[in-house]
Design an enzyme around this catalytic site. Structure first.
Site, short mmCIF file in Angstrom:
data_model
loop_
_atom_site.label_atom_id
_atom_site.label_comp_id
_atom_site.label_asym_id
_atom_site.label_seq_id
_atom_site.Cartn_x
_atom_site.Cartn_y
_atom_site.Cartn_z
N CYS A 175 5.37 -6.16 1.64
CA CYS A 175 5.75 -4.75 1.61
C CYS A 175 5.06 -3.98 2.76
O CYS A 175 5.37 -4.21 3.92
CB CYS A 175 5.44 -4.17 0.23
N TYR A 176 4.11 -3.09 2.46
CA TYR A 176 3.42 -2.38 3.55
C TYR A 176 2.82 -3.37 4.55
O TYR A 176 2.85 -3.15 5.75
CB TYR A 176 2.30 -1.51 2.95
N HIS A 180 7.86 -7.80 -3.76
CA HIS A 180 6.56 -8.20 -4.34
C HIS A 180 6.69 -9.55 -5.06
O HIS A 180 7.19 -9.60 -6.18
CB HIS A 180 6.07 -7.13 -5.31
N LYS A 200 -12.05 -13.65 -15.40
CA LYS A 200 -12.45 -13.94 -16.79
C LYS A 200 -11.88 -15.28 -17.30
O LYS A 200 -12.59 -16.05 -17.93
CB LYS A 200 -11.98 -12.80 -17.69
N GLY A 232 0.85 -1.20 0.00
CA GLY A 232 0.00 0.00 0.00
C GLY A 232 0.87 1.23 0.00
O GLY A 232 2.07 1.16 0.28
N SER A 286 -26.23 -12.16 -24.32
CA SER A 286 -25.70 -11.13 -25.20
C SER A 286 -24.91 -11.75 -26.35
O SER A 286 -24.55 -11.08 -27.29
CB SER A 286 -24.78 -10.22 -24.40
N GLY A 287 -24.61 -13.05 -26.20
CA GLY A 287 -23.74 -13.68 -27.19
C GLY A 287 -22.32 -13.75 -26.68
O GLY A 287 -21.49 -14.49 -27.19
N GLY A 288 -22.00 -12.98 -25.63
CA GLY A 288 -20.65 -12.96 -25.07
C GLY A 288 -20.43 -14.15 -24.13
O GLY A 288 -21.36 -14.87 -23.79
N VAL A 289 -19.16 -14.29 -23.73
CA VAL A 289 -18.80 -15.48 -22.94
C VAL A 289 -19.47 -15.50 -21.57
O VAL A 289 -19.91 -16.55 -21.10
CB VAL A 289 -17.25 -15.63 -22.85
N ASP A 290 -19.60 -14.32 -20.92
CA ASP A 290 -20.13 -14.33 -19.55
C ASP A 290 -21.56 -14.84 -19.50
O ASP A 290 -21.90 -15.74 -18.73
CB ASP A 290 -20.05 -12.93 -18.92
N SER A 291 -22.43 -14.25 -20.31
CA SER A 291 -23.83 -14.68 -20.25
C SER A 291 -23.99 -16.10 -20.79
O SER A 291 -24.86 -16.85 -20.34
CB SER A 291 -24.75 -13.69 -20.97
N GLU A 346 4.30 -11.21 -6.33
CA GLU A 346 3.23 -11.38 -7.31
C GLU A 346 3.58 -10.87 -8.70
O GLU A 346 2.92 -11.19 -9.67
CB GLU A 346 1.94 -10.71 -6.80
#
Ligand code: XMP
Length: 555
Positions: free
Chosen positions: A123-124, A211, A411, A96, A265-270, A213
């Site tokens: 770190c912090y 760090h 995602k 942070g 919607s045609g997208g991957v999520d829905s 990560e």
């Protein structure tokens, strides 16, 4: 320094503000007395990341998920509820921007130290552990930013198991630990940090100044792995198969005998949401797909084919092309376009829902990044509805409860879940497509003729990008109809036709994006096919703007 009684662990905790300590303890006690504890089987092994404002908190979460371990990011002042709802196996305190000795610097709540689970401060977070457990932190004489090498002290140390004596790391700090808290020892040093790693005698609480990560710490993942499997004893079973079966159980439990509607919607999520819910409750799910006439070529047919034919989902298909185009007639302002499309969608959605009859739940493709964003934007907000134009703003009188089975997933995990559910790679690896569709890729007003031109151009762009194996490497690749016409020559004929722009970007999350360096050969083929195959276009240009300052869509 303030001492606090603890009934969970034996650590002596100090925070810079006594009132806060009292509040934390009240919260923790209230949780213990009033919280109804779910059956232990329901709880997932979870690593909690307390977010102290680091730009890398999300990255820590990504790395831990990659180690097949479920994790959640909580705001730094979160209450201890998670201890009741999940099987918390470890807590990470993020980095942070603050200095722990500044007044008002965020402290870790006392339950973090009292939970009796392993702790890792980054770190912090490390400086906090030192500060709150009785050590001292002071400004360093020199800020340490960038590559550094840490040297292990030679003693065996579970966090560094399997690593060399010298480990290249990424540092970013100004403060340093001068005095260790009681019961801790230094485990490694760097040129500018005499105490670059610390750990307690019990082997359950660690602090690292660097760090792990970020990619600049090449063995960082090993260090996180050692913490999770060696210290927290994590089982590493957060796999696609497990999170799919887990999500199905949760949907069944939440929905019971209720009925669910889901806008596609045609997208991957829905798509993944619908496939998951269908698996959980079968025919009690009805999907609604509204063709707004602003889709890509073949898209509406594809959605119908996947859902109705392949998955056997109840699908209500509405051809709304005429209604949307009527509403959009003469509209060129992008914001008004968006609003018009959103309103029209809601009206149609309401009509269809009324026809379906009694419905209890609305399924949404909210993802974990949306959840984190809403939490960090307002630490009191535990739940925010994704403001996707398709479903954001559904009238309250519809009185639908939400089912959001993807709210724990990133995602790429959604994509893995889709594959696990048997969806094709074509369905799950689609590039994002904006809700308002081609309407925001046509500059100026939108009409059927322009949409057809752009659909034909877009088809060629995607066809060539796929043919060259670039589709999945790019965040998005598409064409824009610029609404500008220029002079050209075709055979002996002078032409006066549209200019289209090619936009291709690489990105991790659409917050920032770089323009993609497409091979000249690919660009050449795209350009010559467009001007040869789409008569209304005689010029192709390339957008070489990154985001920021540009946005991905032109609008
Ligand atoms: P910009 O243009 O702001 O876009 O850089 C960032 C990402 O968001 C997508 N986008 C949308 N997605 N509904 C969506 O579902 C929308 O209204 C919308 N507007 C932009 C855009 O395609 C890009 O991936």
């Amino acid at each position: 320094m303030t001492e606090q009684p603890s009934n969970r662990g034996s650590r002596r905790v100090s925070t810079s503000d006594d009132i806060e300590v009292g509040t934390y303890l009240e919260i923790a006690q209230a949780d213990r007395t009033t919280g109804s504890k779910p059956p232990v089987d329901d709880r997932m092994q979870t690593v909690v990341i307390m977010d102290f404002g680091s730009q890398y908190s999300r990255l820590i979460a990504r790395r831990i998920r990659e180690l097949n371990t479920y994790c959640e990011i909580l705001p730094h002042d979160a209450g201890s509820e998670i201890l009741e709802t999940q099987d918390v196996i470890g807590i990470i305190l993020s980095g942070g921007p603050n200095s722990v000795y500044e007044s008002g610097a965020p402290m870790a709540p006392s339950w973090v130290y009292e939970a009796g689970v392993p702790l890792l401060g980054i770190c912090y977070g490390m400086q906090l552990i030192a500060h709150q457990l009785g050590g001292t932190v002071e400004p360093g004489t020199q800020r340490e930013y960038g590559h550094a090498v840490i040297h292990k002290d030679g003693q065996d140390n579970v966090l560094f198991e399997g690593l060399d004596t010298e480990v290249p790391v990424w540092m970013s700090h100004g403060d340093r630990i001068e005095e260790l808290p009681p019961g801790f020892r230094a485990m490694a040093y760097s040129e500018n940090s005499p105490i670059a790693v610390m750990g307690d005698d019990k082997g359950t609480c660690f602090g690292i100044q660097f760090h792990p990560e970020v990619a600049h710490t090449p063995q960082g993942v090993e260090i996180l792995r050692n913490f999770i499997s060696g210290v927290c004893k994590g089982s590493g079973d957060w796999t696609p198969a497990n999170f799919v079966s887990d999500a199905i159980d949760r949907i069944k439990e939440r929905v019971g005998e209720g009925k669910v509607i889901c806008a596609l919607s045609g997208g991957v999520d829905s798509t993944v949401v619908a496939a998951l819910i269908h698996k959980a409750i079968g025919d009690r799910l009805t999907c609604i797909f509204v063709d707004n006439g602003l889709m890509r070529k073949g898209e509406a047919d594809r959605v119908q084919n996947v859902f109705a034919s392949q998955l056997g989902v109840n699908l209500v298909f509405v051809d709304g092309t005429e209604r949307f185009l009527r509403a959009l007639k003469g509209v060129s302002d992008p914001e008004i376009k968006r609003k018009t499309i959103g309103q029209e969608f809601i009206e149609i959605f309401e009509e269809v829902a009324a026809d379906i009859g009694e419905v209890d739940y609305l399924a949404q493709g909210t993802l974990y990044p949306d959840v984190i964003e809403s939490v960090s934007a307002d630490s009191n907000a535990s739940h925010k509805i994704k403001t996707h134009h398709n479903v954001g703003g559904l009238p309250e009188h519809m009185n639908l409860k939400l089912v959001e089975p993807l709210r724990y997933l990133f995602k790429d995990e959604v994509r893995q879940a889709g594959i696990e559910l048997g969806l094709s790679s074509q369905s799950v690896n689609r590039q994002p497509f904006p809700g308002p569709g081609l309407a925001i890729r046509i500059m100026g007003d939108v009409n059927y003729e322009k949409l057809e031109i752009l659909r034909n151009v877009d088809w060629i762009v995607i066809d060539e990008i796929k043919a060259d194996g670039l589709y999945e490497k790019l965040w998005q690749s598409f064409a824009v109809l610029t609404n500008t016409q220029t002079v050209g020559v075709m055979g002996d004929q002078r032409t006066y036709q549209y200019v289209v722009a090619i936009r291709a970007v690489t990105s991790a999350d659409a917050m920032t994006a770089d323009w993609a360096r497409l091979p000249y050969e690919t660009l050449g083929r795209i350009s010559s096919r467009i001007v040869n195959e789409v008569a209304e276009v005689n010029r192709v240009v390339l957008d070489i703007t990154s985001k920021p300052p540009g946005t991905i869509e032109w609008e």
